[in-house]
Design an enzyme around this catalytic site. Structure first.
Site, PDB file in Angstrom:
ATOM      1  CD  GLU A   1      64.635   3.652  77.765  1.00  0.00           C
ATOM      2  OE1 GLU A   1      63.201   3.135  77.980  1.00  0.00           O
ATOM      3  OE2 GLU A   1      64.013   4.062  76.684  1.00  0.00           O
TER       4      GLU A   1
ATOM      5  CB  SER B   1      68.344  15.611  66.000  1.00  0.00           C
ATOM      6  OG  SER B   1      69.158  15.739  67.175  1.00  0.00           O
TER       7      SER B   1
ATOM      8  CE  LYS C   1      66.671  10.492  73.166  1.00  0.00           C
ATOM      9  NZ  LYS C   1      67.054  11.326  72.633  1.00  0.00           N
TER      10      LYS C   1
END
Ligand SMILES: *Cc1c(COP(=O)(O)O)cnc(C)c1O
Length: 411
Positions: free
Chosen positions: A123, A393, A101
């Site tokens: 968010e 990930s 991310k």
């Protein structure tokens, strides 16, 4: 990567078109008041990519702060244990903050800074995107406000604390189901109200154009690196690339560099939760009764909905895959039969979580464990000279409490 290669190459794919469509999917389904902001963002993004100084700054931070390139690891014991294909892992778990991310958060935060917007809104559901955004904001000295459903705040205490420690303001959202989709609504509302000073930093390959394109670009470093590493270190491309699909950012980041390699199969893995029959899952592509084209949060894609178009509640053991819609480019890649989508249940993901830990000494994120579960199913059916590349990930430290609860491991 040589010095004259831009960190983010120009888009040579045929999607999206100028209006942000990926075939029938994507676009901009937003209130009229947001169109100028999205236009401003598109123009600023194009100008940033054309600016060698922006590209160089992003490349330098990815190298010295995020820790890129992340390696690929041959999972030798796992491969031998399964018998069949050789499995390689792209190690996004080794990126700063423990997941992919940060690639996107850093890219967009730099863009916000370049646009002169010093106030970031975001968010978050499980808190992972909130932490990545708070991290990038701290690094660049930007003010950071993260909307989070009050139910999620209660069940994700450590990430709430991390965000606050990083200097972010965490704003509880008490409307609707008090979870991610309500937090997104509030973040968009804030952006509409404060658009002159504020940048909305979206966390996955979702939302109105240009977000799915920007997020793909910022994450495409995963596939660009992995493709070069396979050629350098293994001598050839993988036969299959596998990634988990929540909103779809780590998957599109891996897939994009391989899209013209016709011999490389691209497989996305959705959250099968307690199984399709139970109705408790987040497998948008796997359940034709409730997964249909529709609009959610500004984009047209596959959405889990009832016959009246009401958004369905979803379930997954992994919070990062627990969302009712999916990035529009995945709907398009599936339609074009360039990528295929399958699912792993909670049980299969929890099994893969343990298998990878024990065979390789790598504790994966529960999201990533869905991709590992698919490799575990496939490898034994493939010849020994074949290769699977799995995008790992993120790391699993954040999931230990969940796994202890699910497996009843002695404490
Ligand atoms: C958030 C998250 C995901 C899911 O998001 P995508 O946009 O689908 O990549 C997957 N893995 C990890 C580790 C995450 O934190």
């Amino acid at each position: 990567m040589t010095n004259n290669t831009p960190y983010i190459p120009a888009n040579t794919a045929d999607v999206p078109d100028a209006r942000g469509y990926y075939g029938d999917y994507g676009g901009r389904f937003v209130p009229e008041t947001l169109i100028p902001a999205l236009d401003e963002l598109t123009t600023a993004y194009d100008s940033a990519l054309a600016d060698p100084a922006f590209q160089a700054r992003l490349a330098a931070l990815q190298a010295t702060y995020t820790g890129r390139p992340t390696p690929i690891t041959y999972a030798e014991r796992l491969s031998e244990h399964l018998g069949g294909a050789r499995i390689y892992l792209k190690r996004e778990d080794l990126a700063h903050t423990g997941a992919h991310k940060i690639n996107n958060a850093l890219g967009q935060a730099l863009l916000a800074q370049r646009m002169g917007k010093r106030r970031i809104v975001a968010e978050t559901g499980a808190g992972q995107h909130g932490v990545a955004t708070a991290t990038a904001s701290a690094l660049l000295g930007l003010e950071c406000h993260v909307y989070m459903g009050s139910v999620d705040i209660a069940r994700q205490r450590p990430n709430v604390f991390r965000m606050k420690l990083l200097g972010a303001d965490v704003i509880p959202v008490d409307s609707g189901s008090k979870t991610l989709k309500d937090a997104i609504n509030e973040a968009i509302r804030d952006w509409v109200t404060n658009v002159r000073t504020t940048y909305y930093l979206l966390g996955s390959a979702l939302g109105p154009h240009p977000y799915p394109l920007m997020v793909r670009d910022f994450q495409s470093v995963i596939g660009i690196e992995a493709r070069a590493q396979m050629l350098d270190q293994v001598g050839r491309l993988p036969d299959v690339c596998i990634a988990c699909v929540g909103g779809g950012s780590n998957a599109i980041g891996l897939f994009h560099a391989f899209r013209d390699d016709d011999n490389v199969d691209l497989i996305g893995v959705e959250a099968g939760g307690r199984g399709i029959a139970s109705g408790e899952h987040a497998a948008r592509f796997a359940d034709p009764d409730i997964g249909r084209p529709g609009v959610l949060h500004g984009t047209r894609s596959f959405v889990l909905q009832d016959t009246d178009g009401q958004i369905k509640n979803t379930h997954s053991v992994s919070a990062g895959l627990d969302y009712a819609s999916v990035g529009p480019e995945h709907a398009h890649l599936r339609h074009m039969e360039r990528a295929y989508y399958t699912l792993a249940t909670d049980e299969e993901a929890l099994n893969a979580f343990q298998v990878l830990s024990q065979q390789e000494g790598i504790i994966p994120a529960l999201e990533s464990a869905h991709a590992v579960a698919e490799a575990i199913k496939r490898a034994p059916t493939m010849p020994p000279d074949s290769i699977i590349l799995v995008n790992l990930s993120g790391r699993g430290d954040k999931d230990l409490d969940t796994v202890i609860k699910e497996l009843g491991v002695e404490q």
